[in-house]
Design a protein around this motif. Structure first.
Motif, PDB file in Angstrom:
ATOM      1  N   SER A  34       7.944  48.386  15.497  1.00 43.48           N
ATOM      2  CA  SER A  34       7.825  48.081  14.071  1.00 43.48           C
ATOM      3  C   SER A  34       9.165  48.385  13.418  1.00 43.48           C
ATOM      4  O   SER A  34      10.043  49.036  14.013  1.00 43.48           O
ATOM      5  N   ARG A  35       9.327  47.963  12.171  1.00 48.03           N
ATOM      6  CA  ARG A  35      10.551  48.291  11.445  1.00 48.03           C
ATOM      7  C   ARG A  35      10.681  49.793  11.254  1.00 48.03           C
ATOM      8  O   ARG A  35      11.780  50.353  11.267  1.00 48.03           O
ATOM      9  N   TYR A  36       9.545  50.450  11.080  1.00 50.73           N
ATOM     10  CA  TYR A  36       9.523  51.899  10.915  1.00 50.73           C
ATOM     11  C   TYR A  36      10.091  52.591  12.155  1.00 50.73           C
ATOM     12  O   TYR A  36      10.908  53.516  12.052  1.00 50.73           O
ATOM     13  N   ILE A  37       9.691  52.158  13.337  1.00 52.30           N
ATOM     14  CA  ILE A  37      10.202  52.751  14.568  1.00 52.30           C
ATOM     15  C   ILE A  37      11.673  52.389  14.759  1.00 52.30           C
ATOM     16  O   ILE A  37      12.468  53.212  15.237  1.00 52.30           O
ATOM     17  N   ALA A  38      12.076  51.190  14.370  1.00 52.75           N
ATOM     18  CA  ALA A  38      13.493  50.825  14.441  1.00 52.75           C
ATOM     19  C   ALA A  38      14.331  51.758  13.571  1.00 52.75           C
ATOM     20  O   ALA A  38      15.451  52.140  13.939  1.00 52.75           O
ATOM     21  N   GLU A  39      13.801  52.147  12.414  1.00 50.74           N
ATOM     22  CA  GLU A  39      14.508  53.092  11.542  1.00 50.74           C
ATOM     23  C   GLU A  39      14.603  54.469  12.198  1.00 50.74           C
ATOM     24  O   GLU A  39      15.633  55.144  12.097  1.00 50.74           O
ATOM     25  N   ARG A  40      13.542  54.900  12.870  1.00 49.87           N
ATOM     26  CA  ARG A  40      13.564  56.190  13.551  1.00 49.87           C
ATOM     27  C   ARG A  40      14.548  56.156  14.729  1.00 49.87           C
ATOM     28  O   ARG A  40      15.254  57.134  14.983  1.00 49.87           O
ATOM     29  N   ILE A  41      14.590  55.052  15.445  1.00 51.71           N
ATOM     30  CA  ILE A  41      15.549  54.899  16.545  1.00 51.71           C
ATOM     31  C   ILE A  41      16.978  54.993  16.018  1.00 51.71           C
ATOM     32  O   ILE A  41      17.837  55.665  16.606  1.00 51.71           O
ATOM     33  N   ARG A  42      17.240  54.339  14.898  1.00 59.72           N
ATOM     34  CA  ARG A  42      18.575  54.397  14.291  1.00 59.72           C
ATOM     35  C   ARG A  42      18.924  55.832  13.881  1.00 59.72           C
ATOM     36  O   ARG A  42      20.072  56.282  14.048  1.00 59.72           O
ATOM     37  N   LYS A  43      17.947  56.555  13.379  1.00 58.22           N
ATOM     38  CA  LYS A  43      18.175  57.922  12.918  1.00 58.22           C
ATOM     39  C   LYS A  43      18.465  58.877  14.069  1.00 58.22           C
ATOM     40  O   LYS A  43      19.426  59.652  14.019  1.00 58.22           O
ATOM     41  N   VAL A  44      17.629  58.865  15.126  1.00 56.08           N
ATOM     42  CA  VAL A  44      17.740  59.893  16.160  1.00 56.08           C
ATOM     43  C   VAL A  44      18.635  59.492  17.324  1.00 56.08           C
ATOM     44  O   VAL A  44      19.237  60.355  17.976  1.00 56.08           O
TER      45      VAL A  44
END
Length: 371
Positions: free
Chosen positions: A166-176
């Motif tokens: 999801s876009r939400y998980i893509a954001e978490r991947i970018r963060k961590v």
């Protein structure tokens, strides 16, 4: 082309196993690897009789029931799989599967359900719920999670292409991980949840496991304060007493407990709307409700942002009873939502769409490599 599919572990047939099932349909000749395989015979159908190649954790003491105790050894275990000779490796990861080692001649595509949340932003919550905030066990667990974070980020650098669910998980991947991720939504069995023909009965529905982050208690509190609107709650779990306390004295709230599949479908097909207050990585239950033609009233964070469209539901901005009440009022005051529009929205997340998106993504990467 020689293909390997790398899965986390096999102990049930749930969301990540449905992804592996689609991968097997895409690459039927692929070899399958997993940290361990303790699937019951009744759940093995999607493997189509193939043997799963497992790690040394499969043979450790008490692994059948307690394999998660060996989390600290899993990075070592996943790195022992020999990927030499494979042209394509596709991993399905929410913990360590994406850490499989591949050489320069192998394309590694990782489908990520989530980075290890308990090692990153949810560490404090994990320690609190596990009773590990203090003492030697707590100190050891903090050290272990620190080591896992270091490994998690370094191993992510070895992936050729990262896909978030999801876009939400893509954001978490970018963060961590500091990696950009494509987004391909997970497959949902929309055929099991068909568009109903019976009239809507006027009740609102929430179907969820009774665990703290699902925030079913907030939905119960909101409807206790809306006595003119009926709510049916299905599901069971450790948070049930808390939810029952939030609904205390409300005759408009009915608890059904764990219900069979057929009853859940019937309740969803006849519901006025499906209410959802959790922050989920994706939210398969939301898609299943839409497949039944049922509008959504959902918390507007996490995967719900990818699922709810303006003509299929209402999003609310805070995890509070007040926000849920306002969203229900907005839903009631808004234009009618078409069951057909909800169903059409759900079809975006079918297994067929998932396979087509994965095939196109991998084929593009292979073409770029000249494979």
């Amino acid at each position: 082309m020689k293909v390997a599919l790398v899965h986390e572990w096999l102990d049930g047939y749930a969301g990540s196993e449905r992804v592996l099932e689609q991968f097997i349909r895409l690459w039927p000749e692929a070899d399958v690897y997993a940290i361990c395989d303790f699937l019951a015979e009744k759940d093995r159908h999607f493997l189509q009789g193939r043997r799963v190649r497992t790690s040394f954790i499969q043979r450790l003491p008490a692994a059948r029931k307690r394999f998660r105790w060996y989390l600290g050894l899993m990075p070592i275990a996943i790195e022992q799989f020999d990927m030499a000779g494979y042209d394509l490796v596709v991993s399905s990861s929410h913990a360590v599967a994406k850490g499989v080692l591949t050489g320069p001649g192998t394309l590694h595509v990782s489908y990520v359900h989530s980075p290890m949340r308990y090692a990153w932003d949810l560490q404090a919550q994990y320690l609190r719920q596990a009773g590990l905030e203090h003492g030697l066990k707590g100190l050891y667990t903090r050290w272990l999670l620190h080591r896992l974070r270091l490994w998690d980020r370094s191993s992510a650098a070895g992936i050729d292409s990262v896909i978030g669910n999801s876009r939400y998980i893509a954001e978490r991947i970018r963060k961590v991980w500091r990696r950009e991720a494509a987004v391909i939504h997970p497959p949902v069995d929309v055929e099991r949840f068909s568009l109903g023909t019976a009239p809507r009965e006027g009740h609102y529905l929430i179907a969820a496991r009774m665990v703290p982050y699902k925030r079913v208690d907030l939905v119960a509190e909101a409807f206790r304060r809306m006595p003119g609107r009926k709510l049916i709650i299905t599901g069971d779990g450790p948070s049930l007493p808390r939810v029952q306390a939030a609904a205390a004295g409300a005759p408009n709230i009915e608890f059904r407990g764990h219900v069979a599949q057929a009853e859940l479908v019937a309740l969803t097909q006849s519901a006025r709307a499906f209410v959802f207050a959790a922050e989920e990585d994706f939210g398969i239950g939301l898609v299943e409700a839409q497949a039944c033609g049922t509008p959504l009233i959902a918390y507007g964070r996490g995967g719900a942002r990818d699922i709810v469209l303006p003509d299929t539901g209402v999003l609310f901005g805070a995890q509070s009873a007040e926000a849920i009440i306002a969203a229900v009022d907005a839903f009631e005051a808004g234009p009618p939502i078409s069951p057909e529009a909800c169903r059409a929205n759900a079809l975006r997340f079918s297994g067929e769409h998932f396979r087509a998106a994965m095939r196109a993504h991998v084929d593009t990467l292979l073409a770029e490599r000249g494979a």
